[in-house]
Structure formats: structure tokens, C-alpha cells
Design a protein around this motif. Sequence first.
Motif, PDB file in Angstrom:
ATOM      1  N   ILE A 114       0.839  -1.203   0.000  1.00  0.00           N
ATOM      2  CA  ILE A 114       0.000   0.000   0.000  1.00  0.00           C
ATOM      3  C   ILE A 114       0.876   1.255   0.000  1.00  0.00           C
ATOM      4  N   LEU A 115       1.913   1.256   0.836  1.00  0.00           N
ATOM      5  CA  LEU A 115       2.803   2.420   0.908  1.00  0.00           C
ATOM      6  C   LEU A 115       3.468   2.700  -0.434  1.00  0.00           C
ATOM      7  N   ARG A 116       3.802   1.632  -1.145  1.00  0.00           N
ATOM      8  CA  ARG A 116       4.449   1.802  -2.444  1.00  0.00           C
ATOM      9  C   ARG A 116       3.516   2.526  -3.411  1.00  0.00           C
ATOM     10  N   GLN A 117       2.242   2.133  -3.440  1.00  0.00           N
ATOM     11  CA  GLN A 117       1.302   2.789  -4.351  1.00  0.00           C
ATOM     12  C   GLN A 117       1.057   4.242  -3.939  1.00  0.00           C
ATOM     13  N   ILE A 118       0.926   4.484  -2.626  1.00  0.00           N
ATOM     14  CA  ILE A 118       0.747   5.860  -2.154  1.00  0.00           C
ATOM     15  C   ILE A 118       1.973   6.691  -2.540  1.00  0.00           C
ATOM     16  N   GLY A 119       3.153   6.104  -2.385  1.00  0.00           N
ATOM     17  CA  GLY A 119       4.390   6.785  -2.762  1.00  0.00           C
ATOM     18  C   GLY A 119       4.407   7.136  -4.239  1.00  0.00           C
ATOM     19  N   ARG A 120       4.012   6.178  -5.087  1.00  0.00           N
ATOM     20  CA  ARG A 120       3.987   6.438  -6.531  1.00  0.00           C
ATOM     21  C   ARG A 120       2.997   7.553  -6.862  1.00  0.00           C
ATOM     22  N   ILE A 121       1.858   7.540  -6.162  1.00  0.00           N
ATOM     23  CA  ILE A 121       0.826   8.549  -6.419  1.00  0.00           C
ATOM     24  C   ILE A 121       1.325   9.939  -6.019  1.00  0.00           C
ATOM     25  N   ILE A 122       1.873  10.063  -4.815  1.00  0.00           N
ATOM     26  CA  ILE A 122       2.337  11.384  -4.364  1.00  0.00           C
ATOM     27  C   ILE A 122       3.509  11.861  -5.226  1.00  0.00           C
ATOM     28  N   ALA A 123       4.426  10.940  -5.558  1.00  0.00           N
ATOM     29  CA  ALA A 123       5.554  11.320  -6.417  1.00  0.00           C
ATOM     30  C   ALA A 123       5.055  11.830  -7.766  1.00  0.00           C
ATOM     31  N   THR A 124       4.017  11.204  -8.296  1.00  0.00           N
ATOM     32  CA  THR A 124       3.488  11.626  -9.595  1.00  0.00           C
ATOM     33  C   THR A 124       2.792  12.983  -9.485  1.00  0.00           C
ATOM     34  N   LEU A 125       2.047  13.193  -8.387  1.00  0.00           N
ATOM     35  CA  LEU A 125       1.345  14.474  -8.214  1.00  0.00           C
ATOM     36  C   LEU A 125       2.327  15.646  -8.129  1.00  0.00           C
ATOM     37  N   TYR A 126       3.544  15.389  -7.642  1.00  0.00           N
ATOM     38  CA  TYR A 126       4.536  16.462  -7.508  1.00  0.00           C
ATOM     39  C   TYR A 126       5.666  16.337  -8.530  1.00  0.00           C
ATOM     40  N   ARG A 127       5.364  15.690  -9.655  1.00  0.00           N
ATOM     41  CA  ARG A 127       6.450  15.407 -10.603  1.00  0.00           C
ATOM     42  C   ARG A 127       7.007  16.648 -11.280  1.00  0.00           C
ATOM     43  N   ASP A 128       6.250  17.745 -11.286  1.00  0.00           N
ATOM     44  CA  ASP A 128       6.789  18.962 -11.919  1.00  0.00           C
ATOM     45  C   ASP A 128       7.522  19.871 -10.930  1.00  0.00           C
ATOM     46  N   LYS A 129       7.717  19.403  -9.697  1.00  0.00           N
ATOM     47  CA  LYS A 129       8.444  20.203  -8.698  1.00  0.00           C
ATOM     48  C   LYS A 129       9.857  19.654  -8.518  1.00  0.00           C
ATOM     49  N   LYS A 130      10.788  20.542  -8.231  1.00  0.00           N
ATOM     50  CA  LYS A 130      12.131  20.102  -7.854  1.00  0.00           C
ATOM     51  C   LYS A 130      12.090  19.789  -6.360  1.00  0.00           C
ATOM     52  N   ILE A 131      12.453  18.590  -5.991  1.00  0.00           N
ATOM     53  CA  ILE A 131      12.385  18.190  -4.581  1.00  0.00           C
ATOM     54  C   ILE A 131      13.736  17.628  -4.147  1.00  0.00           C
ATOM     55  N   ASP A 132      14.316  18.217  -3.101  1.00  0.00           N
ATOM     56  CA  ASP A 132      15.623  17.765  -2.610  1.00  0.00           C
ATOM     57  C   ASP A 132      15.516  16.916  -1.353  1.00  0.00           C
ATOM     58  N   ALA A 133      14.388  17.047  -0.645  1.00  0.00           N
ATOM     59  CA  ALA A 133      14.218  16.277   0.588  1.00  0.00           C
ATOM     60  C   ALA A 133      12.735  16.185   0.909  1.00  0.00           C
ATOM     61  N   VAL A 134      12.385  15.142   1.678  1.00  0.00           N
ATOM     62  CA  VAL A 134      11.015  14.978   2.171  1.00  0.00           C
ATOM     63  C   VAL A 134      11.054  15.162   3.675  1.00  0.00           C
ATOM     64  N   LEU A 135      10.112  15.937   4.209  1.00  0.00           N
ATOM     65  CA  LEU A 135      10.088  16.209   5.654  1.00  0.00           C
ATOM     66  C   LEU A 135       8.770  15.744   6.246  1.00  0.00           C
ATOM     67  N   THR A 136       8.843  15.108   7.408  1.00  0.00           N
ATOM     68  CA  THR A 136       7.629  14.735   8.126  1.00  0.00           C
ATOM     69  C   THR A 136       7.867  14.931   9.614  1.00  0.00           C
ATOM     70  N   VAL A 137       6.828  14.677  10.413  1.00  0.00           N
ATOM     71  CA  VAL A 137       6.995  14.756  11.865  1.00  0.00           C
ATOM     72  C   VAL A 137       6.629  13.392  12.454  1.00  0.00           C
ATOM     73  N   ALA A 138       7.409  12.960  13.444  1.00  0.00           N
ATOM     74  CA  ALA A 138       7.197  11.634  14.040  1.00  0.00           C
ATOM     75  C   ALA A 138       5.780  11.557  14.616  1.00  0.00           C
ATOM     76  N   THR A 139       5.106  10.415  14.608  1.00  0.00           N
ATOM     77  CA  THR A 139       5.564   9.125  14.167  1.00  0.00           C
ATOM     78  C   THR A 139       4.793   8.645  12.949  1.00  0.00           C
ATOM     79  N   LYS A 140       3.508   8.896  12.912  1.00  0.00           N
ATOM     80  CA  LYS A 140       2.644   8.260  11.914  1.00  0.00           C
ATOM     81  C   LYS A 140       2.994   8.624  10.467  1.00  0.00           C
ATOM     82  N   GLY A 141       3.582   9.791  10.259  1.00  0.00           N
ATOM     83  CA  GLY A 141       3.878  10.207   8.890  1.00  0.00           C
ATOM     84  C   GLY A 141       5.124   9.549   8.310  1.00  0.00           C
ATOM     85  N   ILE A 142       5.957   8.956   9.158  1.00  0.00           N
ATOM     86  CA  ILE A 142       7.260   8.454   8.691  1.00  0.00           C
ATOM     87  C   ILE A 142       7.141   7.433   7.555  1.00  0.00           C
ATOM     88  N   PRO A 143       6.306   6.384   7.703  1.00  0.00           N
ATOM     89  CA  PRO A 143       6.265   5.394   6.626  1.00  0.00           C
ATOM     90  C   PRO A 143       5.882   5.992   5.270  1.00  0.00           C
TER      91      PRO A 143
END
Lengths: 281, 281
Positions: A114-143
Motif C-alpha cells: 500500500i505504501l508503495r502505491q501511495i508513494g507512486r501517487i504522491i511522487a506523480t502528483l509532484y512530478r513537476d516540482k524540484k524536490i531535494d528532501a522529504v520532511l515529516t513529523v514523528a511518528t505516523k507520517g514516517i512510513p
Amino acid sequence: MKAKRSARLVDMTRYLMGNPNKVVPLTFFANRYDSAKSSISEDLTILRKTFMYTGAGLLETIPGAAGGSMFIPGIEKNEARQFIDEMRSSLEDNSRVLPGGYVYMNDLLNRPSILRQIGRIIATLYRDKKIDAVLTVATKGIPVAQSVATLLNVPFVIARHDSRITDGSTISVNYISGSQKRIEKMVLSKRSLPANSNVLIVDDFLRGGGSAAGLRSLIKEFDCEVAGIAFVAERVYNGPKKINKDEYTSLFKVDTNDKGIKVELGNFNFKKFYDFTEGEK
Amino acid sequence: MKAKRSARLVDMTRYLMGNPNKVVPLTFFANRYDSAKSSISEDLTILRKTFMYTGAGLLETIPGAAGGSMFIPGIEKNEARQFIDEMRSSLEDNSRVLPGGYVYMNDLLNRPSILRQIGRIIATLYRDKKIDAVLTVATKGIPVAQSVATLLNVPFVIARHDSRITDGSTISVNYISGSQKRIEKMVLSKRSLPANSNVLIVDDFLRGGGSAAGLRSLIKEFDCEVAGIAFVAERVYNGPKKINKDEYTSLFKVDTNDKGIKVELGNFNFKKFYDFTEGEK
């Protein structure tokens, strides 16, 4: 190794999938397989067409001396739609509703498939942005953050509510929790984010937007830029939010009340997904 | 789609890599590519040989009615050795030493390319165990646990020191922190781990072993079994540890003192890595 086309196709696919968003020079493959560059070019054409046809993503050709091939993982419209529909049904289950209208999602957000598909979806939604890092806050957002960062092949950085010894020196910000009107604190290790990075904020759930606003001010403290804000789900909530509707993307909108839970599609734009039938390259 | 061999090889590689440790029936591929089973069998032989030759892992053939092909990601001896050597050099850097002898590792354990190799290594070290879930405790262990769980294609479960509303009902255990002799608490969402699961404990750093012992008692409370305990690094520590040397695997041993940091190889067994030159199937 001196490799035949069939072995090259298998290994190049594996290599490019394991090293997404990275320019791999033609000579790297030519040396790896002891093959002519012209043969490698033909191989790459086969990969490019197959990735496109199956909706795996794009294989870009970067011209010039520093050029080569770069695999940009993505997701095709129909696969995205099917996954989102299935996920919506799984979420719309009254036994997920917890006291206070919170929603239990751990059983979904701890499954790699499931995480892989969510990752592919979010990566695609932001495909026109330059992204150098991903930031989250512990704990639930980490995966979710890790899954997106893996596909973008950039570091992911974890802010915390309490600093630990192992963080080293930290920078902290205070913010007002959007839903509960409390003052909270968020800290991030000083070494974790270089200045001038473009940072995508990723979290599992948007309630009042306080955490996201806190992460946004943390990004400013590090002299970095916000490339976007993405949530798996947001709560339907009529009060003011700490972030604006046009600043973030959500995959689902969740409404809970005494009768149970109702889940609708979030505010993301379906047109961002690849549609290879319409002739996108 | 009616697909040619070249396209099939690319797409099968992508599909199997994205769905590791899962039996994929021959008929699935035959239908997907509108191809004869005999052609698919030949394709799988090419994949199997290439995966083996390049040290990507094994492609097992599962016979019988419920049979098919299963990709078991792994890492070959030389690639493992090279990665571990590079990682050891990166760790052996005096600027990593924090007050109290703690070690800063965030910058390494937040990079997807490093996590992927660590995941392949730990998955390979435990390849002869049946593993149904990976368990860690928030926060630092999560990225490593997720990386291992992704390759094993099993859920990963996160215990916490404080329970959150979004965990729903929880089970908690108390344990004595190995290094600081304090009584601590650990909680895990009741719904997160089905009874009788075989659970691999994964964490970033072993100090006194208190957390690992806490996770072990949590596993017992859920009527599950410990399949193994894996750490990225352990601190060289002469006092008693809450877990025994033969119960866990570490990739590195880290010794810090006034003069700086010294990093050696951990207690893992190099012989567990694939060695295709010695004719392992």
C-alpha cells in the motif's frame, strides 16, 4: 560481464528501478555489460516503451556530456484510480472510528504494498516540482514520507516533538496546534537539512493543519523552500485551517460522526497522473 | 497486452521486484502478456539466471497447483562486503560522537539508497526464517524496519513509548532500560499484530538491550514468536546486556571514547550472503 540482450534488459530494469531519479550514463551500462553503446541505446528504447506502456513511469533521456538515462517512477491514471477506489472502500469502515472522531489507519499504512502505491501517487502528483528532501513529523507520517522519498531517491527528514540526544544540536519552532489550540514545539536536527533545499512535506493525516504549519516554519528556519504539502487523508472540518486549500494535496477526505465514517476523494488532481493513451511522451 | 519477449522481460522484472516474496502463478504472466506458458517459463529462466549472476536474489520456482515464481531479494557476498566497508568508513568519523558517547547516524539512515542496502543485508541474514511481520519501536528504528519489511513484503509494526488516540486499544509492557536502569513503558496497538505471527525485531542501535527485551515481551503478550533481532549497530559495552549475544545480529560494533570513535564489523555471519561462484542455486 559480457551480457546478451535478454540479460541486459533484466538487469537494466532492476538497476534503474533501484536507482530512480538518478542519471545513469550510457557508458555505465556499456561497461557493465561489455556491450556497444548502440546496443545499449536500443535496450533503453525497449525499456522506455515498456515502462510507458505498463504505466511504470518515464525513462528520460538526458542529453550532453553529463547525460544518460533517468527512470522517473510514476503511476498511470487507471492504476491510480483503481488503487484509490480500493483504498477508499477499506477506509470507509465504521470499526475504524476511534473516540474523538479519530480514524484507525495503522493496518493500511504499515503494509509495504500500500505504501508503495501511495508513494507512486504522491511522487506523480509532484512530478513537476524540484524536490531535494522529504520532511515529516514523528511518528505516523514516517512510513509515508519514506515511501515517497524512496521513489524520489532523496533523503527524508524527521522532525520530532521532543529532541533526543542522538539528534545532536537542533533547531526548534513553536506552533499552535490547529485542532486543539495548544502551543506545541517541534525540533529538527541541525545537520539534517542543508540550506536552500526544496522540501516536500508529507504526513498521514490533516486535521487543523497545525503540524504542517509547524513544519513549514521549520523549513523557513533552515533557509529552505516548501515544494509542496501532501497528506494521505484530511478530515472534513469547517473551522479555519492553519494551511490553505491550494497549498496542499490530500488523497482522501474523511468525515466521522455518531453514525460512522464517510470517505470521499481528496483535493488531488487526477489529470496529473500519466495517461499514455493520450500520447504523453 | 500481446507482448514480445523483450517487453515481457522488462515488465516481469519490474513486477517481481515490486512484489517480492509473493508467489506469482505462471498463468498470471501468461494472461498478462497473452503468451504461451512455455514462453513464460523460458522468460523466467532468463530472469532467474540474471538475478543470480548479478546477485539480486533468488527466483524460486514453487511447484504444484498453487505454485509459480517467487522473487526473494537478497545480496551477494561481494556487494555486501563493499557496502559494509563503505558504511564503516562513513561511521568512523569523530564528528559523529555526541555527548554521552551517543553516535549521530541520522544522515545515513535517512538516505533511501543506504536503507535499501541495509534492508537487503538484513533480509539475507534472516532468509532461512519464516517472518510474518517486522517490529520496531519509535522513532529511529522505523526507517530500517520499513526497509526490511518492504523487501520481505510483510507488515511492519511500530511500538511507542506513549500511546496515541490513533492507536486505538493498546497492550503495554514495562521494561528496564538496559543502559540507564529506569523503568520504561512500551505500547502497541492491539489490532496491529495477529496471534501466532513470527516477528523479526529491527532497530537502529543496541545499547543495553532494554528496548529489544521490551519488544520481546510485547511479542509474547501478543502470543507471537520472535524470529530474530537485528540492529544496524551495537555499542561496545562490557556490562551485562538484556539480550544475549546469540539472540541478535549487528552489522557494526561502535566504540566511542574521549579520543573519538572506532567502528568494527558486527557479529553477523558473512557466510549467510549469497555466493554464486560457489554454485548455490
